[in-house]
Write a protein that holds these residues in place. Structure first.
Motif, PDB file in Angstrom:
ATOM      1  N   VAL A 153       0.838  -1.204   0.000  1.00 46.88           N
ATOM      2  CA  VAL A 153       0.000   0.000   0.000  1.00 46.88           C
ATOM      3  C   VAL A 153       0.873   1.254   0.000  1.00 46.88           C
ATOM      4  O   VAL A 153       0.529   2.255  -0.637  1.00 46.88           O
ATOM      5  N   ALA A 154       2.011   1.195   0.692  1.00 45.60           N
ATOM      6  CA  ALA A 154       2.912   2.354   0.724  1.00 45.60           C
ATOM      7  C   ALA A 154       3.464   2.653  -0.674  1.00 45.60           C
ATOM      8  O   ALA A 154       3.516   3.813  -1.102  1.00 45.60           O
ATOM      9  N   ILE A 155       3.845   1.608  -1.391  1.00 44.14           N
ATOM     10  CA  ILE A 155       4.393   1.787  -2.746  1.00 44.14           C
ATOM     11  C   ILE A 155       3.296   2.195  -3.729  1.00 44.14           C
ATOM     12  O   ILE A 155       3.510   3.050  -4.600  1.00 44.14           O
ATOM     13  N   ILE A 156       2.106   1.607  -3.582  1.00 50.82           N
ATOM     14  CA  ILE A 156       0.983   1.953  -4.459  1.00 50.82           C
ATOM     15  C   ILE A 156       0.620   3.433  -4.305  1.00 50.82           C
ATOM     16  O   ILE A 156       0.332   4.116  -5.288  1.00 50.82           O
ATOM     17  N   ASN A 157       0.642   3.925  -3.072  1.00 51.03           N
ATOM     18  CA  ASN A 157       0.337   5.347  -2.834  1.00 51.03           C
ATOM     19  C   ASN A 157       1.271   6.262  -3.627  1.00 51.03           C
ATOM     20  O   ASN A 157       0.831   7.261  -4.191  1.00 51.03           O
ATOM     21  N   ILE A 158       2.536   5.906  -3.666  1.00 54.11           N
ATOM     22  CA  ILE A 158       3.518   6.710  -4.398  1.00 54.11           C
ATOM     23  C   ILE A 158       3.318   6.559  -5.899  1.00 54.11           C
ATOM     24  O   ILE A 158       3.306   7.541  -6.651  1.00 54.11           O
ATOM     25  N   ASN A 159       3.153   5.306  -6.352  1.00 53.37           N
ATOM     26  CA  ASN A 159       3.006   5.046  -7.793  1.00 53.37           C
ATOM     27  C   ASN A 159       1.746   5.686  -8.380  1.00 53.37           C
ATOM     28  O   ASN A 159       1.733   6.100  -9.537  1.00 53.37           O
ATOM     29  N   GLU A 160       0.679   5.756  -7.569  1.00 51.61           N
ATOM     30  CA  GLU A 160      -0.570   6.350  -8.032  1.00 51.61           C
ATOM     31  C   GLU A 160      -0.554   7.882  -7.949  1.00 51.61           C
ATOM     32  O   GLU A 160      -1.468   8.544  -8.434  1.00 51.61           O
ATOM     33  N   GLY A 161       0.468   8.436  -7.304  1.00 53.72           N
ATOM     34  CA  GLY A 161       0.574   9.888  -7.189  1.00 53.72           C
ATOM     35  C   GLY A 161      -0.447  10.502  -6.249  1.00 53.72           C
ATOM     36  O   GLY A 161      -0.861  11.654  -6.423  1.00 53.72           O
ATOM     37  N   TYR A 162      -0.855   9.749  -5.223  1.00 52.43           N
ATOM     38  CA  TYR A 162      -1.838  10.261  -4.269  1.00 52.43           C
ATOM     39  C   TYR A 162      -1.243  11.381  -3.427  1.00 52.43           C
ATOM     40  O   TYR A 162      -0.052  11.360  -3.099  1.00 52.43           O
ATOM     41  N   ASN A 163      -2.100  12.355  -3.052  1.00 54.77           N
ATOM     42  CA  ASN A 163      -1.665  13.356  -2.081  1.00 54.77           C
ATOM     43  C   ASN A 163      -1.776  12.751  -0.684  1.00 54.77           C
ATOM     44  O   ASN A 163      -2.180  11.587  -0.535  1.00 54.77           O
ATOM     45  N   LEU A 164      -1.441  13.526   0.342  1.00 54.56           N
ATOM     46  CA  LEU A 164      -1.385  12.983   1.696  1.00 54.56           C
ATOM     47  C   LEU A 164      -2.744  12.468   2.169  1.00 54.56           C
ATOM     48  O   LEU A 164      -2.835  11.388   2.775  1.00 54.56           O
ATOM     49  N   LEU A 165      -3.817  13.218   1.894  1.00 56.89           N
ATOM     50  CA  LEU A 165      -5.160  12.802   2.319  1.00 56.89           C
ATOM     51  C   LEU A 165      -5.597  11.531   1.592  1.00 56.89           C
ATOM     52  O   LEU A 165      -6.132  10.605   2.208  1.00 56.89           O
ATOM     53  N   GLU A 166      -5.355  11.470   0.295  1.00 51.59           N
ATOM     54  CA  GLU A 166      -5.697  10.273  -0.484  1.00 51.59           C
ATOM     55  C   GLU A 166      -4.888   9.073  -0.011  1.00 51.59           C
ATOM     56  O   GLU A 166      -5.396   7.952   0.047  1.00 51.59           O
ATOM     57  N   THR A 167      -3.636   9.330   0.344  1.00 55.32           N
ATOM     58  CA  THR A 167      -2.767   8.268   0.866  1.00 55.32           C
ATOM     59  C   THR A 167      -3.335   7.685   2.156  1.00 55.32           C
ATOM     60  O   THR A 167      -3.384   6.465   2.329  1.00 55.32           O
ATOM     61  N   LEU A 168      -3.777   8.566   3.058  1.00 50.28           N
ATOM     62  CA  LEU A 168      -4.363   8.111   4.327  1.00 50.28           C
ATOM     63  C   LEU A 168      -5.599   7.260   4.077  1.00 50.28           C
ATOM     64  O   LEU A 168      -5.743   6.175   4.654  1.00 50.28           O
ATOM     65  N   PHE A 169      -6.487   7.732   3.209  1.00 46.87           N
ATOM     66  CA  PHE A 169      -7.734   7.000   2.950  1.00 46.87           C
ATOM     67  C   PHE A 169      -7.478   5.690   2.209  1.00 46.87           C
ATOM     68  O   PHE A 169      -8.176   4.702   2.440  1.00 46.87           O
ATOM     69  N   ASN A 170      -6.490   5.670   1.330  1.00 43.79           N
ATOM     70  CA  ASN A 170      -6.154   4.416   0.649  1.00 43.79           C
ATOM     71  C   ASN A 170      -5.588   3.402   1.641  1.00 43.79           C
ATOM     72  O   ASN A 170      -5.907   2.214   1.580  1.00 43.79           O
ATOM     73  N   GLY A 171      -4.771   3.881   2.582  1.00 40.35           N
ATOM     74  CA  GLY A 171      -4.234   2.996   3.615  1.00 40.35           C
ATOM     75  C   GLY A 171      -5.322   2.444   4.519  1.00 40.35           C
ATOM     76  O   GLY A 171      -5.344   1.244   4.812  1.00 40.35           O
ATOM     77  N   ILE A 172      -6.237   3.311   4.936  1.00 43.33           N
ATOM     78  CA  ILE A 172      -7.345   2.865   5.797  1.00 43.33           C
ATOM     79  C   ILE A 172      -8.241   1.889   5.049  1.00 43.33           C
ATOM     80  O   ILE A 172      -8.629   0.844   5.578  1.00 43.33           O
ATOM     81  N   GLY A 173      -8.572   2.232   3.802  1.00 41.44           N
ATOM     82  CA  GLY A 173      -9.427   1.349   3.001  1.00 41.44           C
ATOM     83  C   GLY A 173      -8.810  -0.013   2.790  1.00 41.44           C
ATOM     84  O   GLY A 173      -9.473  -1.052   2.943  1.00 41.44           O
ATOM     85  N   GLY A 174      -7.518  -0.037   2.443  1.00 41.07           N
ATOM     86  CA  GLY A 174      -6.826  -1.312   2.241  1.00 41.07           C
ATOM     87  C   GLY A 174      -6.789  -2.141   3.513  1.00 41.07           C
ATOM     88  O   GLY A 174      -6.990  -3.361   3.481  1.00 41.07           O
ATOM     89  N   ALA A 175      -6.547  -1.481   4.644  1.00 40.86           N
ATOM     90  CA  ALA A 175      -6.481  -2.176   5.928  1.00 40.86           C
ATOM     91  C   ALA A 175      -7.848  -2.708   6.351  1.00 40.86           C
ATOM     92  O   ALA A 175      -7.961  -3.827   6.859  1.00 40.86           O
TER      93      ALA A 175
END
Length: 203
Positions: free
Chosen positions: A130-152
């Motif tokens: 999820v950490a690498i996907i956040n970077i590869n997808e170009g998410y901003n900090l808020l999108e990164t947080l929500f993607n991490g929560i959603g994945g978890a």
């Protein structure tokens, strides 16, 4: 409104459509190892939610304020993106160590039940993924947080559902050759097929 909609889509996508265990096949070790009882599965799920959400935010900050920071060029150091995997694993390991200490102090029974699988969150490829996907997808900090929560949350949902099914299988009339791990793998496969039904949820 658009921001809320995009964040909701990110959460639904990472939790259901692109579930880390059942669609991306990441984090299968704890999924199969800590899913015999719902209690331990729930404990693992909650631990992963905390670690994955925190790791997503911290690794994003490390990426953009350390590995790709403008001040590195001023010092003549250059780009440090080649250290991404090592840096992310160090962040995840520190978070897991913190979670392990908290669970050991607050819930010794759960700590014993999770056993070796709790420190194995460090090498849980779903957290690093999820950490690498956040970077590869170009998410901003808020999108990164929500993607991490959603994945978890998707991971926790999958492992708790799987544990509930495995508990019921203890009382089912299953052929001897399929008992234990074989029927667990078949069940996981059927769950993955069931989660394919979410593919049309997001367009």
């Amino acid at each position: 409104m658009e921001t809320f909609k995009s964040l909701l889509l990110i959460v639904l996508s990472s939790a259901l459509v692109n579930n880390f265990v059942l669609s991306r096949y990441l984090g299968c070790c704890p999924f199969l190892g800590v899913s015999k009882k719902v209690d331990t599965a729930l404990g693992m799920g909650l631990a992963v939610i905390f670690v994955m959400a925190m790791a997503s935010v911290i690794t994003w900050l490390v990426q953009y304020y350390l590995l790709e920071a403008d001040w590195l060029a001023a010092l003549g150091i250059g780009d440090l993106r080649f250290l991404q995997t090592i840096a992310f694993i160090l962040v995840i390991a520190a978070l897991v160590q913190f979670v392990e200490m908290v669970i050991q102090k607050s819930a010794p029974a759960l700590y014993s039940a999770l056993g070796v699988y709790l420190p194995l969150i460090t090498t849980n490829c779903a957290v690093l993924g999820v950490a690498i996907i956040n970077i590869n997808e170009g998410y901003n900090l808020l999108e990164t947080l929500f993607n991490g929560i959603g994945g978890a949350v998707g991971f926790a949902l999958a492992i708790v559902l799987f544990a509930g099914i495995r508990e019921r299988q203890e009382y089912a009339d299953i052929a001897k050759s399929f008992r234990g791990f074989p029927i667990a793998l078949i069940t996981a496969g059927l769950m993955a097929i069931a989660f394919l039904g979410f593919q049309g949820l997001i367009r």
